[in-house]
Structure formats: C-alpha cells, structure tokens
Design an enzyme around this catalytic site. Structure first.
Site, PDB file in Angstrom:
ATOM      1  N   ARG A 186      -1.180  -5.263   5.081  1.00  0.00           N
ATOM      2  CA  ARG A 186      -0.393  -4.887   3.910  1.00  0.00           C
ATOM      3  C   ARG A 186       0.829  -4.113   4.377  1.00  0.00           C
ATOM      4  NH1 ARG A 186      -5.091  -1.744   0.777  1.00  0.00           N
ATOM      5  NH2 ARG A 186      -5.016  -0.771   2.818  1.00  0.00           N
ATOM      6  N   GLU A 234     -11.451   4.886  -5.288  1.00  0.00           N
ATOM      7  CA  GLU A 234     -11.779   3.456  -5.317  1.00  0.00           C
ATOM      8  C   GLU A 234     -12.086   3.051  -6.758  1.00  0.00           C
ATOM      9  OE1 GLU A 234     -11.540   1.421  -2.716  1.00  0.00           O
ATOM     10  OE2 GLU A 234     -10.958   3.088  -1.432  1.00  0.00           O
ATOM     11  N   ARG A 240       0.892  -1.181   0.000  1.00  0.00           N
ATOM     12  CA  ARG A 240       0.000   0.000   0.000  1.00  0.00           C
ATOM     13  C   ARG A 240       0.911   1.206   0.000  1.00  0.00           C
ATOM     14  NH1 ARG A 240      -2.726   4.152   0.304  1.00  0.00           N
ATOM     15  NH2 ARG A 240      -4.878   4.253   0.997  1.00  0.00           N
TER      16      ARG A 240
END
Length: 144
Positions: free
Chosen positions: A79, A45, A37
């Site tokens: 992540r 999104e 990330r």
C-alpha cells in the site's frame, strides 16, 4: 502509483477502515486506483471497539471528496503510505484529534505534532478515549 515526492490530487472512492482509503488518481480515461494507508496513525480494527466509528469518521471526512495525497513510502502490503488532506484538513491530525486514532509510535518519526493532539483527545475522553482502557490496534492484532 510510483512513490515520488509529488502531490497527487485524487478522488476518494472507498474507505476500508479508519486509516485506509482507496483513491482514483489521474486524468479521465487514464485513472489509476490506489490503496492508501494514512501515515503515522493507527486506528481500531473493524472488529475492535470503536473500529466502525473510526471508519465512519474517515468516511464522513473523505468519501467522494477530492484528496490531496503526498506519498511517503510503501508498506509491506504494497500500500502507498501517505499524508492525506480532505476538505482542507490533514486527515491524520483530524483522526487523532477527534479520538479515532493513536499516534503509531513505531512509524511516527517526524510526526511529533501528533502527540499533543492525542493527549488532548485522551484528556477530553474523545472518541475511543471514552473507553476506560482502550486497546491499541497493534496489541489487538497480536491478541494481547
């Protein structure tokens, strides 16, 4: 991948959206695939306006390229949050400057250099800033 403050050189093998990459790091025969990330930015999104274009912008810069990955932390989804460089460019700076990302203010401590890039992209109506009222992804996710 352990979070150590060491630079990793990896191959980008997937682009999930405008701020998330899958990379393969390590030596032949001992590769480790990791989801990254990008630190300090947030992109639309996938289902949000400009989401697919942000993904394409990240893909155009990084997919199948060698990436320099500097892990910063791990997020709540496990992540690795990292600063990433592809083709000699800081990816977060690139995404913000070209109008594909917001500075993620909640997580941008120490990334003050991104704010002028965001202002410049906004002033030029670059990328998502072409929209009269772009909705930040953190508001989109909450359904605002």
């Amino acid at each position: 991948m352990s979070i150590a403050a060491e630079l990793l050189v990896c191959l980008v093998v997937g682009v999930l959206d405008g701020d998330t990459l899958d990379v393969r790091c390590g030596e032949p025969g001992a590769y480790e695939q990791t989801r990254i990330r990008l630190s300090a930015i947030d992109t639309p999104e996938k289902a949000q306006p400009f989401g697919q274009r942000a993904k394409k912008a990240l893909s155009d810069l990084c997919f199948k390229q060698q990436a320099r990955v500097m892990p910063v932390t791990t997020d709540r989804y496990k992540r690795v949050v990292a600063d990433v460089e592809c083709r000699g460019q800081d990816v977060g700076q690139h995404m913000v400057r070209h109008g594909w990302a917001w500075v993620y203010r909640q997580y941008a401590r120490g990334y003050d250099h991104l704010y002028p890039l965001e202002r410049a992209a906004r002033d030029e109506k670059a990328g998502l800033w072409a929209d009269a009222k772009p909705v930040p992804p953190w508001e989109w996710r909450r359904g605002i």
